[in-house]
Scaffold this active site. Structure first.
Site, PDB file in Angstrom:
ATOM      1  N   SER A   1      37.081  44.444  29.734  1.00  0.00           N
ATOM      2  CA  SER A   1      37.593  44.383  31.110  1.00  0.00           C
ATOM      3  C   SER A   1      39.105  44.600  31.166  1.00  0.00           C
ATOM      4  O   SER A   1      39.820  44.432  30.177  1.00  0.00           O
ATOM      5  CB  SER A   1      37.248  43.030  31.735  1.00  0.00           C
TER       6      SER A   1
HETATM    7  N1  SAM Z   1      33.742  40.099  28.408  1.00  0.00           N
HETATM    8  C1  SAM Z   1      33.705  41.367  27.730  1.00  0.00           C
HETATM    9  C2  SAM Z   1      34.925  41.610  26.900  1.00  0.00           C
HETATM   10  O1  SAM Z   1      35.862  40.807  26.933  1.00  0.00           O
HETATM   11  O2  SAM Z   1      34.940  42.619  26.189  1.00  0.00           O
HETATM   12  C3  SAM Z   1      33.464  42.536  28.645  1.00  0.00           C
HETATM   13  C4  SAM Z   1      32.145  42.485  29.250  1.00  0.00           C
HETATM   14  S1  SAM Z   1      31.445  44.003  29.739  1.00  0.00           S
HETATM   15  C5  SAM Z   1      32.315  44.311  31.223  1.00  0.00           C
HETATM   16  C6  SAM Z   1      29.878  43.333  30.248  1.00  0.00           C
HETATM   17  C7  SAM Z   1      29.009  42.904  29.095  1.00  0.00           C
HETATM   18  O3  SAM Z   1      27.882  42.214  29.656  1.00  0.00           O
HETATM   19  C8  SAM Z   1      28.446  44.067  28.289  1.00  0.00           C
HETATM   20  O4  SAM Z   1      28.740  43.893  26.937  1.00  0.00           O
HETATM   21  C9  SAM Z   1      26.943  43.979  28.551  1.00  0.00           C
HETATM   22  O5  SAM Z   1      26.155  44.395  27.459  1.00  0.00           O
HETATM   23  C10 SAM Z   1      26.773  42.507  28.840  1.00  0.00           C
HETATM   24  N2  SAM Z   1      25.560  42.158  29.598  1.00  0.00           N
HETATM   25  C11 SAM Z   1      24.974  42.846  30.610  1.00  0.00           C
HETATM   26  N3  SAM Z   1      23.887  42.183  31.057  1.00  0.00           N
HETATM   27  C12 SAM Z   1      23.804  41.044  30.317  1.00  0.00           C
HETATM   28  C13 SAM Z   1      22.895  39.942  30.306  1.00  0.00           C
HETATM   29  N4  SAM Z   1      21.834  39.881  31.139  1.00  0.00           N
HETATM   30  N5  SAM Z   1      23.130  38.941  29.428  1.00  0.00           N
HETATM   31  C14 SAM Z   1      24.185  38.979  28.569  1.00  0.00           C
HETATM   32  N6  SAM Z   1      25.059  40.007  28.519  1.00  0.00           N
HETATM   33  C15 SAM Z   1      24.873  41.021  29.404  1.00  0.00           C
END
Ligand code: SAM
Length: 248
Positions: free
Chosen positions: A98
């Site tokens: 992000s």
């Molecule tokens: N917080 C992260 C970082 O600091 O790099 C960035 C997050 S990225 C915007 C969103 C993440 O949410 C992705 O890695 C994606 O695979 C994960 N994601 C999506 N749906 C999810 C779910 N149902 N449970 C857990 N993780 C999920």
């Protein structure tokens, strides 16, 4: 080129110079300098958005965490020159790390104390988890893509974060065994607030979550559970997150 463009290209040139000639200790100093510049950009963006987020400045604890966490360690090698630009970057599997401003604001809005136990849904690179780990006692983080979760866990371990536990799974359902949480942060956009996460939030706790679909406007929402477990929600900023996936 505008001022921001000039600053960004300036930062890029500093980075190229540092990589070419500097010793590791000097490289770390240069990265710290780039992080300090990023903090100033975040401060300015917070001022510009203060009405929407409901605060004019972020706490020192959050800004110090942003200053300390080496974002360049959380991005693919080829993107390191851009690690301290205030924007999201790709991390593989169609996912992103992000924007630093969003990471700082979401962390601040949790209002979590140093003693807090928090849950993050969407580990991704592990960067947000590291920022949280600098601010609170214990972080639990769930990632749905096994490889990303494994890499993030290894990275956090290598960087010395002992108060973060990562597991693979669908974060829609939270982490029941570790609940309740003082605060919860979701870093992928959901169509609605997952009821299991509301259940796993302590009375008096806060959840920050982007709500909306991938193709429509999403908003960052602040969810507050009062001491009597009554839920209050507030819409804050328009945002753009990857979607919360999974079988729910
Ligand atoms: N917080 C992260 C970082 O600091 O790099 C960035 C997050 S990225 C915007 C969103 C993440 O949410 C992705 O890695 C994606 O695979 C994960 N994601 C999506 N749906 C999810 C779910 N149902 N449970 C857990 N993780 C999920």
């Amino acid at each position: 080129m505008n001022r921001k463009g000039l600053l960004q290209s300036g930062a890029f040139l500093v980075w190229v110079f540092v990589l070419a000639v500097a010793a590791p200790a000097q490289q770390e100093d240069a990265y710290r300098g780039l992080r300090a510049g990023l903090i100033e950009e975040i401060r300015a963006d917070v001022k510009l958005t203060s009405e929407r987020i409901g605060r004019a400045r972020l706490t020192d604890r959050v800004l110090q965490a942003m200053l300390k966490v080496p974002r360049h360690e959380f991005v693919p090698d080829r993107l390191r020159p851009y690690a301290y630009e205030n924007r999201p970057l790709p991390i593989g599997f169609g996912q992103t790390i992000s924007q630093p401003y969003i990471v700082a604001v979401m962390t601040d809005l949790m209002d979590a104390s140093e003693d807090a136990t928090v849950l993050e849904v969407g580990t991704g690179s592990g960067y947000q988890a590291a920022v949280l780990a600098e601010c609170v006692k214990q972080v639990y983080s769930i990632e749905i893509i096994e490889e990303l979760g494994r890499e993030a866990a290894e990275r956090l371990e290598r960087l010395g974060y002992r108060n973060v536990e990562v597991r693979t799974g669908d974060g829609y359902y939270g982490w029941k065994e570790k609940a309740p949480f003082d605060a919860i942060m979701v870093t992928a956009a959901a169509s609605h607030i997952p009821p299991p996460l509301i259940e796993q939030l302590k009375p008096g706790g806060r959840m920050i979550i982007p709500i909306g679909s991938a193709f429509m406007t999403q908003h960052l929402m602040l969810v507050e559970k009062d001491p009597g477990s009554k839920i209050k929600t507030r819409q804050l900023l328009p945002v753009a997150f990857v979607p919360l996936t999974g079988g729910h």
